[in-house]
Write an enzyme that holds these catalytic residues in place. Structure first.
Site, PDB file in Angstrom:
ATOM      1  N   TYR A  20      54.815 -21.049  19.929  1.00  8.41           N
ATOM      2  CA  TYR A  20      54.338 -19.664  19.968  1.00  8.41           C
ATOM      3  C   TYR A  20      54.168 -19.087  18.566  1.00  8.41           C
ATOM      4  CZ  TYR A  20      56.127 -20.314  24.689  1.00  8.41           C
ATOM      5  OH  TYR A  20      56.394 -20.807  25.917  1.00  8.41           O
ATOM      6  N   TYR A 147      57.709 -15.886  34.676  1.00  6.55           N
ATOM      7  CA  TYR A 147      57.307 -16.903  33.689  1.00  6.55           C
ATOM      8  C   TYR A 147      57.447 -18.265  34.354  1.00  6.55           C
ATOM      9  CZ  TYR A 147      57.050 -20.118  29.854  1.00  6.55           C
ATOM     10  OH  TYR A 147      56.670 -21.170  29.062  1.00  6.55           O
ATOM     11  N   ASP A 248      60.981 -21.383  41.601  1.00  5.50           N
ATOM     12  CA  ASP A 248      61.039 -21.979  40.278  1.00  5.50           C
ATOM     13  C   ASP A 248      62.446 -21.748  39.730  1.00  5.50           C
ATOM     14  OD1 ASP A 248      60.967 -22.578  37.599  1.00  5.50           O
ATOM     15  OD2 ASP A 248      59.075 -21.546  37.180  1.00  5.50           O
ATOM     16  N   LYS A 277      64.722 -27.959  32.579  1.00  2.00           N
ATOM     17  CA  LYS A 277      65.674 -27.504  31.571  1.00  2.00           C
ATOM     18  C   LYS A 277      67.040 -28.224  31.635  1.00  2.00           C
ATOM     19  CE  LYS A 277      63.529 -23.458  29.807  1.00  2.00           C
ATOM     20  NZ  LYS A 277      62.465 -22.753  30.528  1.00  2.00           N
TER      21      LYS A 277
HETATM   22  C1  LIG Z   1      61.029 -22.946  30.724  1.00  6.82           C
HETATM   23  C2  LIG Z   1      60.478 -22.609  32.051  1.00  6.82           C
HETATM   24  C3  LIG Z   1      59.319 -23.261  32.550  1.00  6.82           C
HETATM   25  C4  LIG Z   1      58.552 -24.267  31.722  1.00  6.82           C
HETATM   26  O1  LIG Z   1      59.290 -25.408  31.421  1.00  6.82           O
HETATM   27  P1  LIG Z   1      58.851 -26.338  30.173  1.00  6.82           P
HETATM   28  O2  LIG Z   1      59.794 -27.483  30.250  1.00  6.82           O
HETATM   29  O3  LIG Z   1      59.001 -25.494  28.951  1.00  6.82           O
HETATM   30  O4  LIG Z   1      57.438 -26.731  30.417  1.00  6.82           O
HETATM   31  C5  LIG Z   1      58.892 -22.925  33.812  1.00  6.82           C
HETATM   32  N1  LIG Z   1      59.537 -22.014  34.569  1.00  6.82           N
HETATM   33  C6  LIG Z   1      60.651 -21.392  34.133  1.00  6.82           C
HETATM   34  C7  LIG Z   1      61.341 -20.410  35.024  1.00  6.82           C
HETATM   35  C8  LIG Z   1      61.153 -21.655  32.856  1.00  6.82           C
HETATM   36  O5  LIG Z   1      62.232 -20.994  32.415  1.00  6.82           O
END
Ligand SMILES: *Cc1c(COP(=O)(O)O)cnc(C)c1O
Length: 427
Positions: A20, A147, A248, A277
Site C-alpha cells: 500500500y 475488507y 470470511d 492468516k
Molecule cells: C487479510 C484479510 C484478507 C486477505 O488475506 P491475504 O492473505 O492478505 O490475501 C481477507 N479477508 C480478511 C478478513 C482479512 O483480514
C-alpha cells in the site's frame, strides 16, 4: 546499525515495493534481522515487542520450538509437490482437522495460497453452486465497512468508500451493499438494520448468489465489532431467500475474537468459510476455503462439474506442516485462557486512552485492541512513540490497534498497551 544496512536500505528504496505504498516508500522501512518469542530484532540492535503478530498471523510468536521442528521435519521429506493428481498426508490430516474444528456441517477444504485467493475461491464456489439452480444469480450482497482482500473479486466486496472502488471504478463487479452492522458485541439485533438487509435481499434475490461478511469483527475495513445477533440474522435471511452465506474468518479465525471461530459466538454454520492468516501460525502463506456437502454437490452435479481453481502452490507441504503444528498447539494448549487474559489486559491498559484529546473510542474484543481517533493517525509520529516504548505497531486511517501473539505475557502486554496509549497521544 552495521554499515552494510545503509546500502541494503538504499537498495530496498531503489527496487522493493512495500504494501500500500508509493515507489520508493515514503518512509524507509525498519530492517528486521530476527525474531524470537514476541520480539522482533531490529538491525540496529533494538528488540521490540510485535503488537501486530505480523498482521494477525503469528499467534504463537516467533521461532516456537514445536513449529520450527514441524517445518524442519517436513523439509527433510519434501518442501513441495504439485497437488493436481497427487496428495500427501499433511493435506489430508489438515483438511480433517479443519473440518473437525470449524462449525458442524462444513465438510470439504480447498487449500489456497493466500487469504485473498481463498475469497476468490469462495466467490467462485458460490457462483458455481448458484449456477446449478439459476444462472442469473451472479451478484453478492455484503455490508459496508468490510475488507476481504486485494484481488479483484475480493476488492469488489470491500467497503466501497474506504476500499479501492474509486481507483478501479468501471472494472469491479457492482455488488449490493447493505449498511454496516450496528456497533456493539452485546447490542440486541437492530430492527432497522435487519429490515434494510431483508429489503435488499428480497429486492435482489433473483440476481444474488450469496452474502459475504466478516462475522463479529470487521478487520482492515475499520476494526469494528458487531453483535453475533447480526450474524444469526444474516444466516436466517440467507435461508429465507435461498442465498449461500460466506463467512470470511481470515482475520477472526483460530481464537482471535475469543472463540475458536467468530461464527461460534453466533452458533452459526456458514455454507462457505474462508480461513487464512493465523492458519499456519504466521510461518507460511496458506489459506483455506471450506464448504458444506450441499455446496460441493451443487457444483459437482450441476454447477459446471469441476471447481475451476488450482493454485500452483496449493496445499504446499511445508505450509500444511506449519498449519498442523499451529492448530495442535491451539487445540492442546491454553489459547482460550490466553485470549481471555489478553482481553482483560487490553481493557485495563487501554482504558486510559479514552481520556486523551482526539480519541473517539476504545474497543476490545478477544485479543484485539483498538483506539479510534477523531482524525487520521500521523503514522510516523505514532509509530515512533510506540517504538520508543519498545513496541512495533502499524496504525492506519484513524486507527491505532494491536492484536498481539497469544503468548504475550502480562508485563509485555502492559508495555504494549502503554505504547498504544502513547501512540494515540502522539498520532
Ligand atoms: C487479510 C484479510 C484478507 C486477505 O488475506 P491475504 O492473505 O492478505 O490475501 C481477507 N479477508 C480478511 C478478513 C482479512 O483480514
Amino acid at each position: 546499525m552495521e554499515a552494510r544496512w545503509s546500502e541494503l536500505i538504499a537498495a530496498d528504496q531503489a527496487h522493493v515495493w512495500h504494501p500500500y505504498g508509493p515507489m520508493p516508500a515514503a518512509v524507509a522501512p525498519l530492517p528486521v534481522v530476527g525474531a524470537q518469542g514476541v520480539r522482533l530484532q531490529l538491525a540496529d540492535g533494538r528488540e521490540v515487542i510485535d503488537g501486530m503478530a505480523s498482521w494477525w498471523c503469528a499467534v504463537h510468536g516467533y521461532r516456537h520450538p514445536v513449529m520450527d521442528a514441524a517445518v524442519s521435519e517436513q523439509l527433510g521429506r519434501m518442501a513441495h509437490v504439485m497437488f493436481g493428481g497427487l496428495t500427501h498426508e499433511g493435506a489430508i490430516t489438515l483438511a480433517q482437522r479443519l473440518v473437525a474444528m470449524t462449525p458442524d456441517g462444513l465438510e470439504h477444504a480447498f487449500f489456497a495460497d493466500s487469504g485473498s485467493v481463498s475469497v476468490e475461491v469462495a466467490i467462485k464456489m458460490a457462483l458455481q453452486a448458484a449456477m446449478a439452480r439459476d444462472p442469473g444469480r451472479t451478484r453478492l450482497l455484503t455490508v459496508r465497512g468490510g475488507y476481504h482482500g486485494d484481488t479483484f473479486g475480493a476488492m469488489a466486496v470491500c467497503d466501497p468508500v474506504g476500499g479501492m472502488h474509486h481507483l478501479f471504478a468501471g472494472t469491479l463487479r457492482e455488488h449490493v451493499f447493505a449498511p454496516r452492522p450496528p456497533d456493539g458485541f452485546d447490542a440486541p439485533l437492530d430492527e432497522a438494520w435487519a429490515a434494510e438487509v431483508e429489503r435488499l435481499a428480497e429486492r435482489h434475490a433473483g440476481e444474488l448468489a450469496a452474502v459475504i461478511v466478516e462475522p463479529v469483527v470487521q478487520g482492515a475495513g475499520g476494526m469494528r465489532i458487531h453483535s453475533p445477533a447480526c450474524v444469526r440474522f444474516l444466516r436466517e435471511c440467507c435461508d429465507r431467500h435461498g442465498l449461500l452465506l460466506i463467512l470470511d474468518e481470515i482475520a477472526t479465525g483460530f481464537g482471535r475474537s475469543g472463540t475458536l471461530f467468530a461464527a461460534d459466538h453466533a452458533g452459526v454454520t456458514p455454507d462457505i468459510l474462508c480461513l487464512g492468516k493465523a492458519l499456519t501460525g504466521g510461518y507460511m502463506t496458506m489459506a483455506a476455503t471450506l464448504c458444506t456437502r450441499a455446496v460441493a454437490d451443487a457444483i459437482t452435479e450441476h454447477g459446471g462439474g469441476a471447481l475451476m481453481h488450482g493454485p500452483t502452490f496449493m496445499a504446499n507441504p511445508l505450509a500444511c506442516a506449519a498449519a498442523l503444528a499451529s492448530t495442535s498447539l491451539l487445540l492442546d494448549g491454553g489459547w482460550a485462557a490466553d485470549v481471555a487474559r489478553i482481553e482483560r489486559g487490553l481493557r485495563a491498559g487501554l482504558a486510559d486512552a479514552c481520556d486523551i484529546d482526539g480519541v473517539r473510542e476504545v474497543r476490545v474484543q478477544g485479543a484485539i485492541g483498538v483506539v479510534q481517533l477523531d482524525h487520521d493517525v500521523d503514522v510516523a509520529a505514532a509509530t515512533a512513540a510506540a517504538l520508543e516504548r519498545g513496541v512495533w505497531i502499524r496504525p492506519f486511517r484513524d486507527l491505532v490497534y494491536v492484536m498481539p501473539p497469544y503468548i504475550t505475557g502480562d508485563d509485555d502486554l502492559a508495555t504494549v498497551t502503554g505504547a498504544v496509549v502513547a501512540a494515540a497521544r502522539a498520532g
